[in-house]
Design a protein around this motif. Sequence first.
Motif, mmCIF file in Angstrom:
data_model
loop_
_atom_site.group_PDB
_atom_site.id
_atom_site.type_symbol
_atom_site.label_atom_id
_atom_site.label_comp_id
_atom_site.label_asym_id
_atom_site.label_seq_id
_atom_site.Cartn_x
_atom_site.Cartn_y
_atom_site.Cartn_z
ATOM 1 N N GLU A 54 36.514 18.858 14.306
ATOM 2 C CA GLU A 54 37.503 18.090 13.554
ATOM 3 C C GLU A 54 37.059 16.643 13.358
ATOM 4 O O GLU A 54 37.248 16.065 12.294
ATOM 5 N N GLU A 55 36.456 16.060 14.382
ATOM 6 C CA GLU A 55 36.004 14.674 14.249
ATOM 7 C C GLU A 55 34.854 14.577 13.251
ATOM 8 O O GLU A 55 34.834 13.681 12.402
ATOM 9 N N TRP A 58 36.363 14.907 9.819
ATOM 10 C CA TRP A 58 37.080 13.699 9.411
ATOM 11 C C TRP A 58 36.078 12.634 8.969
ATOM 12 O O TRP A 58 36.249 12.002 7.942
ATOM 13 N N VAL A 70 39.213 8.161 17.273
ATOM 14 C CA VAL A 70 40.104 9.219 16.816
ATOM 15 C C VAL A 70 40.743 9.870 18.029
ATOM 16 O O VAL A 70 40.044 10.334 18.932
ATOM 17 N N PHE A 72 43.161 12.955 19.053
ATOM 18 C CA PHE A 72 43.839 14.191 18.678
ATOM 19 C C PHE A 72 44.848 14.488 19.789
ATOM 20 O O PHE A 72 44.461 14.888 20.887
ATOM 21 N N ARG A 93 51.931 7.146 18.787
ATOM 22 C CA ARG A 93 50.985 6.615 17.794
ATOM 23 C C ARG A 93 50.810 5.099 17.975
ATOM 24 O O ARG A 93 49.701 4.591 17.985
ATOM 25 N N ILE A 112 42.615 6.211 14.552
ATOM 26 C CA ILE A 112 43.267 7.319 13.857
ATOM 27 C C ILE A 112 43.943 8.180 14.919
ATOM 28 O O ILE A 112 43.298 8.565 15.900
ATOM 29 N N LYS A 114 45.998 11.736 15.348
ATOM 30 C CA LYS A 114 46.377 13.005 14.720
ATOM 31 C C LYS A 114 47.146 13.831 15.733
ATOM 32 O O LYS A 114 46.786 13.882 16.916
#
Length: 116
Positions: A54-55, A58, A70, A72, A93, A112, A114
Amino acid sequence: MAFVADPAKLRTIDIDRGLELLTNGGGSDGNRQFKIVRTDGAEVSFSTSWFPYEERQWRHDHPSAMNPTVHFVDLWRGQFQDQNRQETDEVIREALTAFKDIHGLPANSEVIVKFA
């Protein structure tokens, strides 16, 4: 956003709302444990995972981004009793955005967050 990171004291806090983000360690697999505690004793625990696919995806989709941090956030996470899921997720967040990778460091990094 009211969370502020203090790298010298290794703290990420929101004085106005009485919140503090605490790290509860992590493993060599890249997973990290966190909790946010309130002055009234309420707390929310959650973890973040490192998903290399996923990273990489992205970063591929956002080539102009300069190595953001990032996070997650895993599906199984707590929720403050007096908030709905979206409100608690927004607190998470805000806390992780101020935290960056370690209580405000590196200072100029993009963050980021997610949610699973």
